[in-house]
Design a protein around this motif. Sequence first.
Motif, mmCIF file in Angstrom:
data_model
loop_
_atom_site.group_PDB
_atom_site.id
_atom_site.type_symbol
_atom_site.label_atom_id
_atom_site.label_comp_id
_atom_site.label_asym_id
_atom_site.label_seq_id
_atom_site.Cartn_x
_atom_site.Cartn_y
_atom_site.Cartn_z
ATOM 1 N N UNK A 1 -4.609 -4.122 14.105
ATOM 2 C CA UNK A 1 -3.032 -3.898 13.465
ATOM 3 C C UNK A 1 -3.823 -3.990 12.350
ATOM 4 N N UNK A 2 -3.536 -4.155 11.677
ATOM 5 C CA UNK A 2 -4.134 -3.954 9.705
ATOM 6 C C UNK A 2 -4.038 -5.707 9.418
ATOM 7 N N UNK A 3 -4.924 -6.458 9.277
ATOM 8 C CA UNK A 3 -5.561 -7.114 8.254
ATOM 9 C C UNK A 3 -4.115 -7.979 7.627
ATOM 10 N N UNK A 4 -4.646 -9.806 7.095
ATOM 11 C CA UNK A 4 -4.001 -9.519 5.770
ATOM 12 C C UNK A 4 -4.707 -8.785 4.171
ATOM 13 N N UNK A 5 -5.831 -8.306 4.952
ATOM 14 C CA UNK A 5 -6.027 -7.819 3.229
ATOM 15 C C UNK A 5 -5.808 -6.695 2.895
ATOM 16 N N UNK A 6 -5.092 -6.105 3.839
ATOM 17 C CA UNK A 6 -4.971 -3.936 4.338
ATOM 18 C C UNK A 6 -3.312 -4.735 3.908
ATOM 19 N N UNK A 7 -2.316 -5.569 4.446
ATOM 20 C CA UNK A 7 -1.218 -5.972 4.202
ATOM 21 C C UNK A 7 -0.613 -6.453 2.787
#
Length: 164
Positions: free
Chosen positions: A101-107
């Motif tokens: 899943x996408x990390x908070x950094x990616x989001x």
Amino acid sequence: MDFDFIKELGYKALDSRLKRISDRMSHDVRKFYKEFGIDVEPNWYLVFMLLQKKSEISITDIAEPLGYSHPSVVAIVKKMSESGYLIIKKDSVDKRKQIISLSPKAIDMLPQLKQIWDSCEKAILKVLSEDLSILTYLDDIDQELKNESFHHRFKQEYLKSIQS
């Protein structure tokens, strides 16, 4: 340099010509990211997009719709994870399976990335002079190679030639 051997070879060097175009585009996208201090690789785009749609998926669920090999997706996911863009956890049912899943950094970075990707898409449209007919040709090639592998076609031609 006016002499372009790959272009001169025409269809005989189709794979080399497509690779050269792909390499040029990837190089320029990488250069853009570096220029703007973005620690993303060009080949991560599709994984970002897929995870944005599906939120949590396995390596296989990334590889299949992209038509990538399992090992190449593992390598991309590993690099994206090392850069802090992905979260990898074990599947609760099958412990061998990894859920991505996408990390908070990616989001947090998605709005900027979307803006960049939109600009890239516009640049591609300009390169194509807004003529998307090349996609029809690529679809046809893709389908032909799904119907019968290039390996099989190539081998059949070679076997015919040595029997003559």
